[in-house]
Write a protein that holds these residues in place. Structure first.
Motif, short mmCIF file in Angstrom:
data_model
loop_
_atom_site.label_atom_id
_atom_site.label_comp_id
_atom_site.label_asym_id
_atom_site.label_seq_id
_atom_site.Cartn_x
_atom_site.Cartn_y
_atom_site.Cartn_z
N LEU A 20 11.84 52.70 16.60
CA LEU A 20 12.99 51.94 15.74
C LEU A 20 13.65 50.85 16.27
CD1 LEU A 20 14.14 55.68 14.05
CD2 LEU A 20 12.40 53.54 12.89
N ILE A 21 14.42 51.52 18.22
CA ILE A 21 15.15 50.66 18.38
C ILE A 21 13.99 49.27 19.02
CG2 ILE A 21 16.23 50.01 20.77
CD1 ILE A 21 17.35 53.85 20.39
N GLU A 22 13.00 49.65 19.15
CA GLU A 22 12.61 48.39 19.84
C GLU A 22 12.17 47.10 18.58
OE1 GLU A 22 7.46 49.73 19.97
OE2 GLU A 22 8.31 49.03 21.46
N GLU A 23 11.99 47.24 17.32
CA GLU A 23 11.72 47.02 16.08
C GLU A 23 12.88 46.39 15.91
OE1 GLU A 23 10.53 47.67 11.35
OE2 GLU A 23 9.52 48.05 12.67
N TYR A 132 -2.60 50.87 10.41
CA TYR A 132 -2.97 50.04 10.81
C TYR A 132 -3.01 49.24 11.91
CZ TYR A 132 -5.84 46.01 11.18
OH TYR A 132 -7.61 45.37 11.86
N TYR A 133 -1.48 49.59 12.34
CA TYR A 133 -1.17 49.24 14.29
C TYR A 133 -0.99 50.19 14.78
CZ TYR A 133 0.76 47.90 17.84
OH TYR A 133 1.80 47.94 19.17
N LEU A 159 0.86 45.91 29.49
CA LEU A 159 1.46 44.16 29.15
C LEU A 159 1.69 44.47 27.51
CD1 LEU A 159 2.45 42.08 28.95
CD2 LEU A 159 0.52 40.87 29.21
N HIS A 160 0.22 45.34 26.83
CA HIS A 160 -0.37 45.99 25.96
C HIS A 160 0.69 46.47 25.21
CE1 HIS A 160 -2.32 47.04 21.70
NE2 HIS A 160 -1.39 47.23 22.13
N ARG A 161 1.50 48.00 26.05
CA ARG A 161 3.31 48.15 25.53
C ARG A 161 3.94 47.24 25.50
NH1 ARG A 161 6.46 50.24 23.77
NH2 ARG A 161 7.58 52.43 23.79
N ARG A 162 4.65 46.53 25.87
CA ARG A 162 5.73 45.28 26.29
C ARG A 162 5.39 44.67 24.88
NH1 ARG A 162 9.01 43.07 25.73
NH2 ARG A 162 10.80 41.77 27.26
N LEU A 163 4.53 44.13 24.73
CA LEU A 163 4.26 42.96 23.61
C LEU A 163 4.09 43.73 22.06
CD1 LEU A 163 1.87 40.87 24.77
CD2 LEU A 163 4.16 40.71 24.23
N ARG A 168 2.85 44.46 16.01
CA ARG A 168 3.13 45.47 15.47
C ARG A 168 3.46 44.44 14.13
NH1 ARG A 168 5.93 49.51 16.72
NH2 ARG A 168 8.74 48.31 15.94
N LEU A 169 4.58 43.35 14.17
CA LEU A 169 5.43 42.90 12.78
C LEU A 169 4.59 41.68 12.98
CD1 LEU A 169 9.04 41.79 14.44
CD2 LEU A 169 8.33 43.74 12.47
N GLN A 170 3.72 41.14 13.76
CA GLN A 170 2.87 39.65 13.25
C GLN A 170 1.94 40.92 12.15
OE1 GLN A 170 0.01 39.26 15.83
NE2 GLN A 170 0.34 37.47 15.18
N LEU A 171 1.53 41.80 12.09
CA LEU A 171 0.24 42.68 11.04
C LEU A 171 1.49 42.56 9.25
CD1 LEU A 171 -0.55 45.11 12.88
CD2 LEU A 171 -1.97 43.72 12.66
#
Length: 228
Positions: A20-23, A132-133, A159-163, A168-171
């Motif tokens: 929630l915070i990262e979004e 899906y994500y 790096l996957h975790r960093r991005l 997620r938003l790109q989906l």
């Protein structure tokens, strides 16, 4: 004060809080320079300070926030150019994973990769981007594991975790789920056939965010900011 956000009992509070915070960071609700006060976050999400503290530590470990003595947690500046650079590196790491996976994947790993792919298909058909994500993460981790290179797995995972919030938003960009699934199919086909060059090329193209796809991502972030 914002109304408390519902935290599903089936999910660890700190992990869900981190999401929630990262979004909110990515979408500009918490812009660069924002101080993330533990008590304010606890009040916002209707939890105690302990899971908030754990969530902030997790976010700090992947660079989404900075925690400094006597200053607490703050949101750093991460420009669009920086995000693009990270995606470029991610694309190369995943291409390497795909290349090695095509050469080293076992029969059992092929089966689990196919299972992950079919799970993504079900989420696509249900039009559930967040689910899906989550399944997409499993899909990519199966490829990492099939590379049988522990150091590469560590770097790609970090790096996957960093991005993670950006991916997620790109989906949520129109038709991105369907396109992503089709790209997954090409990746699976290349790996199963043992075509290492094609697997690397397919994964690189799948992850790279530039040109029109990067513009779509930026537009999505702006839309979220406007609605915040």
């Amino acid at each position: 004060m914002s109304s408390p956000a519902e935290i599903p009992a089936t999910t660890r509070q700190s992990e869900r809080l981190g999401e929630l915070i990262e979004e909110r960071i990515v979408t500009g609700v918490y812009p660069p320079g924002t101080r993330l006060d533990e008590q304010e976050l606890a009040d916002t999400f209707g939890v105690s300070r302990t899971p908030v503290r754990e969530a902030l530590i997790q976010l700090s470990s992947v660079g989404l926030i900075e925690i400094k003595p006597r200053r607490g947690a703050t949101v750093p500046e991460v420009g669009a150019d920086r995000v693009c650079e990270m995606f470029e590196v991610m694309a190369e790491l995943e291409a390497m994973c795909g290349r090695l996976a095509a050469r080293r994947i076992t029969a059992d790993e092929q089966m689990t990769l196919q299972e992950a792919h079919r799970a993504c298909e079900a989420a696509r058909d249900a039009n559930t981007p967040d689910i899906y994500y989550q399944l997409n993460e499993v899909f990519h981790r199966r490829i990492y594991a099939a590379s049988h290179n522990g150091f590469l797995v560590e770097q790609a995972t970090a790096l996957h975790r960093r991005l993670r919030p950006y991916r997620r938003l790109q989906l949520r960009v129109r038709n991105r789920m369907a396109t992503s699934f089709n790209e997954h199919q090409a990746i699976v086909d290349a790996i199963v056939k043992g075509d290492s060059d094609l697997a690397a090329a397919q994964l690189r193209a799948h992850v790279t965010v530039q040109g029109e796809r990067f513009a779509d991502l930026v537009a999505t972030l702006r839309d979220f900011n406007a609605g915040a």
